[in-house]
Scaffold this motif. Structure first.
Motif, PDB file in Angstrom:
ATOM      1  N   HIS A 218       1.052  -1.456   0.019  1.00 17.14           N
ATOM      2  CA  HIS A 218      -0.497   0.221   0.084  1.00 17.14           C
ATOM      3  C   HIS A 218       1.170   1.474  -0.254  1.00 17.14           C
ATOM      4  O   HIS A 218       0.858   1.887  -0.642  1.00 17.14           O
ATOM      5  N   HIS A 219       2.004   1.316   0.828  1.00 15.77           N
ATOM      6  CA  HIS A 219       3.270   2.832   0.823  1.00 15.77           C
ATOM      7  C   HIS A 219       3.779   2.319  -0.480  1.00 15.77           C
ATOM      8  O   HIS A 219       3.638   3.789  -1.115  1.00 15.77           O
TER       9      HIS A 219
ATOM     10  N   GLN B  91       0.950   4.139  -2.843  1.00 21.61           N
ATOM     11  CA  GLN B  91       0.435   5.543  -2.051  1.00 21.61           C
ATOM     12  C   GLN B  91       1.676   6.251  -3.497  1.00 21.61           C
ATOM     13  O   GLN B  91       1.921   7.477  -3.138  1.00 21.61           O
ATOM     14  N   LYS B  92       3.188   5.602  -3.254  1.00 22.46           N
ATOM     15  CA  LYS B  92       4.356   6.931  -3.287  1.00 22.46           C
ATOM     16  C   LYS B  92       3.606   7.137  -4.842  1.00 22.46           C
ATOM     17  O   LYS B  92       4.620   7.818  -5.373  1.00 22.46           O
TER      18      LYS B  92
ATOM     19  N   ILE C   4       1.289   6.563  -6.798  1.00 27.92           N
ATOM     20  CA  ILE C   4       0.233   7.914  -6.636  1.00 27.92           C
ATOM     21  C   ILE C   4       0.476   9.469  -6.808  1.00 27.92           C
ATOM     22  O   ILE C   4       0.822   9.513  -7.746  1.00 27.92           O
ATOM     23  N   ASN C   5       1.351   9.385  -5.943  1.00 28.18           N
ATOM     24  CA  ASN C   5       2.182  10.893  -5.420  1.00 28.18           C
ATOM     25  C   ASN C   5       3.623  10.894  -6.900  1.00 28.18           C
ATOM     26  O   ASN C   5       3.276  12.492  -7.803  1.00 28.18           O
TER      27      ASN C   5
END
Length: 111
Positions: A2-3, A6-7, A9-10
């Motif tokens: 998940h982490h 998220q990275k 996507i950023n």
């Protein structure tokens, strides 16, 4: 996991923003080049106009100098004619006086 998603996507959103910034910078670059070209053309036109005005000014100065010389010549001619007229008036007065003296002498001889 998940982490990392998220990275990812950023990073993708940052890449999208960066691409948008690059596009904006390219547009600005094109606009600046167009402005530079217009400014360059205007500068050339103004330089040409300045050159034409400078040539015109030189021509006018030369014409002015020529006219000043003509005026000086005319003034000298007028002064010469005035002196000549004054001399002729003096000569006329002298001749008139001589004529009167001769007429007086002629009248004296007739009497």
């Amino acid at each position: 996991m998940h982490h990392y998603l998220q990275k990812l996507i950023n990073l993708r959103s940052n890449v999208g923003a960066s691409k948008e910034e690059v596009e904006n910078l390219k547009k600005e670059t094109v606009e600046l080049k167009e402005k530079e070209e217009r400014a360059s053309k205007e500068i050339k036109q103004l330089k040409k106009e300045l050159s034409n005005l400078s040539e015109g000014l030189k021509k006018v100065k030369m014409e002015s100098e020529e006219k000043d010389k003509k005026v000086e010549t005319a003034e000298a001619h007028v002064a010469s004619l005035q002196k000549q007229a004054a001399d002729l008036l003096l000569e006329y007065d002298r001749l008139l006086e001589d004529n009167q003296n001769l007429q007086a002498q002629a009248m004296g001889h007739k009497s």
